[in-house]
Design an enzyme around this catalytic site. Structure first.
Site, short mmCIF file in Angstrom:
data_model
loop_
_atom_site.label_atom_id
_atom_site.label_comp_id
_atom_site.label_asym_id
_atom_site.label_seq_id
_atom_site.Cartn_x
_atom_site.Cartn_y
_atom_site.Cartn_z
N ASP A 147 0.85 -1.18 0.00
CA ASP A 147 0.00 0.00 0.00
C ASP A 147 0.90 1.24 0.00
OD1 ASP A 147 -3.23 0.47 1.60
OD2 ASP A 147 -2.14 1.75 0.21
N GLU A 150 -10.61 6.49 4.88
CA GLU A 150 -9.57 5.88 5.70
C GLU A 150 -9.63 6.35 7.16
OE1 GLU A 150 -6.52 5.77 1.93
OE2 GLU A 150 -5.80 5.02 3.83
C1 GLC Z 1 -4.42 4.21 0.11
C2 GLC Z 1 -5.30 3.01 0.38
C3 GLC Z 1 -5.38 2.04 -0.76
C4 GLC Z 1 -5.17 2.77 -2.08
C5 GLC Z 1 -3.76 3.31 -2.08
C6 GLC Z 1 -3.48 4.14 -3.35
O1 GLC Z 1 -3.74 4.57 1.28
O2 GLC Z 1 -5.05 2.27 1.56
O3 GLC Z 1 -6.66 1.40 -0.69
O4 GLC Z 1 -5.35 1.87 -3.16
O5 GLC Z 1 -3.48 4.13 -0.94
O6 GLC Z 1 -4.23 5.31 -3.34
#
Ligand code: GLC
Length: 625
Positions: free
Chosen positions: A292, A497
């Site tokens: 991530d 988030e």
């Molecule tokens: C974010 C998320 C993830 C996403 C990634 C790219 O923090 O946790 O779901 O795909 O970053 O944006």
């Protein structure tokens, strides 16, 4: 056999088997080229020089780094083709793959179809609908040159205090497994003899590579705290949170994104047992595992404390591509050190790059590296808007209809005068929620679509006077004491988030006040809740004549909601998660001891108050995480 291509380099010949192409290309790569392929960097640092000089494997835009909202599909395609030209100019001409969070449609660009967020689709419980949404999403992202949406999220959210609960289809593993069929729409249907775990993308274009996320246990953290710790036995982790990945493997999902969270205090980004032993070996996953955003840095607290150690742990745990996303020089330098020192064996690098190349060949990137501009007409297509409208209809859950024998719904389209009130009645940003045009989303007129008020106005007769008052007070109501009925639309403000983590789960702004003011007056009131999860409503239900959960219905909310509340369609939706009475009951999931919900998982009424609830939940619902 393409003799010219084969003569120059077998990997360039699409007529030879994928694995032969992978092996041939891998054998030609230097360690620097291999390390470059393992890097995914954000578009804000991804110049054509950087891509060429570092041999970068992938570019993304995060929630906050998408091109300006006004950017057109052609501007996106030009941007991505620019990166591609740089990549194809390198010694081996390995194309980059561009990724973006298209998690409820192509949600980074104005004019796309914004589908209901996953919690609403979980309420719809319609696998065929999921496939069609996946297909439409694939076409809309490809229309802008994007072959890699970071979707679907197959989290099993076990506590609605989690800021990402709306990204989860359900608290019930069985419902999540069922809704993950969206992968078939995104990638296409693999042949019946497909090997589970091997990535699949239908040939010929028009399909994308999916990303099952976030592995594993992201929705099971204590108190729903985002990126926190899931405490459970392996048996519980497996039957609640891992099972959906089995289905994703069977469907040939091309990538898996690792969770920021921990399992029993071990960071998932450093979890060799779960990533390598379980996902890659036991589940036979042959696609690519991606970190991530700064997931490697967040292995330590504070993040990045000892980046090199964290990088060693993450890559040796089995992560193949690192969403760096900014300091690519530090990534490459650290990787070179770790490989030359033997702390990361070259066999691990070769496994990672094999997976990355495999997915790129399967995606058809070597043959079709540039955006397919013939798909521009697919962007925001009317058929997709109709599909989203259908999804809205099917996602609505009727929780109450009438205080006694008399039913409030369906509403009359010919009433003389009606009131529409509330902070979410005429606000496209609020009805779309987070991950819309920006990471957190925002209130206001942020994109194209039909607000709930607009849908109501369109549905009623010309003779009906529709009064819109966002915050009616007693004075207003006394001056308008001739209302046939009122519709109060309230909910949560957009979030994403950890910024959406909440211990209170209350209606935003003056939502509770609006319900009390309007619904305690003489006029009959329908309350529509626009939220990413169940919120506190028990104190107010008795004063409501009718109550509908609309979740985060997206750009086509207006028509979809009007279709149902005025009776053109009956209700179809069933709660995808438990609606609690009080937050002090949480976490509380179907099957738990002392299960005492306001409305249980699966609850839903039809207009005549007959129950839709089928008690159809998977056996894995009864557990504590
Ligand atoms: C974010 C998320 C993830 C996403 C990634 C790219 O923090 O946790 O779901 O795909 O970053 O944006």
């Amino acid at each position: 056999m393409n003799l010219a291509a084969a003569a120059e380099a077998p990997y360039k010949d699409p007529s030879i088997p994928i694995e032969t192409r992978v092996s041939d290309l891998l054998s030609r790569m230097t360690i620097q080229e291999k390390i470059g392929q393992m890097a995914q960097i954000d578009r804000t640092v991804a110049s054509q020089e950087v891509i060429r000089d570092f041999g970068i494997g992938s570019v993304l835009n995060g929630g906050e780094s998408a091109p300006a909202p006004g950017a057109t599909p052609a501007m996106w395609a030009d941007m991505i083709d620019g990166y591609q030209k740089a990549a194809m100019s390198t010694r081996l001409g390995i194309p980059v793959v561009y990724g973006t969070d298209a998690i409820h449609g192509h949600n980074c660009i104005v004019g796309s179809t914004i589908f209901p967020h996953n919690i609403g689709l979980g309420a719809a419980r319609d696998e065929d609908l999921m496939v069609r949404i996946g297909r439409a999403t694939a076409l809309e992202v490809l229309a802008t040159g994007v072959p890699y949406p970071f979707a679907p999220c197959i989290a099993v959210c076990r506590d609605p205090r989690w800021g990402r609960c709306y990204e989860s289809y359900s608290e019930d593993t069985g419902i999540v497994r069922s809704m993950s069929k969206i992968i078939l729409g995104l990638q296409g249907f693999p042949p019946t003899n497909h090997t589970s775990g091997y990535p699949f993308v239908a040939q010929g274009g028009g399909y994308v590579m999916g990303c099952a996320k976030h592995f594993a246990g992201d929705g099971g953290t204590e108190e729903g705290i985002d990126e926190h710790n899931t405490v459970s036995t392996y048996e519980d982790l497996s039957r609640i949170h891992l099972l959906p990945y089995i289905d994703a493997m069977a469907m040939g999902v091309s990538s898996v994104m690792v969770s920021f969270s921990s399992w029993n205090d071990v960071k998932m980004h450093a979890h060799r047992f779960l990533i390598t032993q379980i996902l890659k070996q036991e589940m036979s996953f042959q696609g690519l595992v991606i970190s991530d955003w700064e997931g490697v840095d967040r292995i330590t607290s504070p993040p990045g404390l000892n980046y090199t150690n964290s990088l060693e742990a993450a890559v040796n745990a089995g992560i193949d591509m690192i969403m760096v996303p900014l300091d690519y020089e530090k990534f490459c330098k650290s990787m070179n050190y770790l490989v030359s020192s033997g702390q990361i064996p070259i066999s691990r690098i070769d496994d990672a790059v094999t997976r990355i190349l495999r997915v790129k060949f399967i995606l058809g990137l070597f043959e079709r590296p540039m955006a397919d501009r013939s798909l521009f007409s697919m962007f925001g297509h009317e058929r997709h808007k109709e599909l989203a409208r259908e999804a809205v209809r099917k996602s609505l859950v009727l929780l109450k209809n009438g205080k006694g024998e008399e039913k409030m719904l369906p509403l009359s389209k010919n009433a003389p005068k009606i009131l529409v009130a509330g902070s979410h009645a005429h606000n496209i940003g609020n009805q779309c929620g987070g991950w819309t045009l920006s990471w957190q989303g925002s209130s206001g007129n942020t994109t194209k679509g039909i607000t709930i008020l607009e849908g109501i106005k369109k549905a009623v007769s010309k003779e009906t006077q529709v009064v819109f008052e966002e915050r009616p007070d007693e004075k207003f109501l006394s001056e308008n004491n001739d209302l046939s009925y009122a519709i109060v639309v309230v909910g949560e403000l957009p979030y994403a988030e950890f910024l959406g983590d909440s211990k209170e789960l209350r209606l935003a702004l003056d939502g509770e006040e609006m319900i009390k003011t309007v619904c305690s007056s003489k006029v009959k009131c329908l309350v529509i809740i626009v939220s990413g999860r169940p919120v506190v409503i028990e104190p107010y239900v008795d004063m409501m004549e009718a109550l509908v959960a609309a979740w985060l219905p997206g750009s086509e909310a207006g028509h979809g909601i009007a279709d149902v509340i005025f009776g053109d369609f009956d209700f179809h939706g069933k709660l995808p998660r438990t609606w609690f009475r009080r937050v002090d009951q949480l976490p509380m999931n179907y099957g738990d001891p002392h299960y005492d919900p306001l409305y249980p998982l699966g609850f839903g009424l039809q207009m005549n108050n007959s129950s839709l609830s089928d008690g159809n939940v998977s056996s894995s619902s009864s557990s504590s995480v």
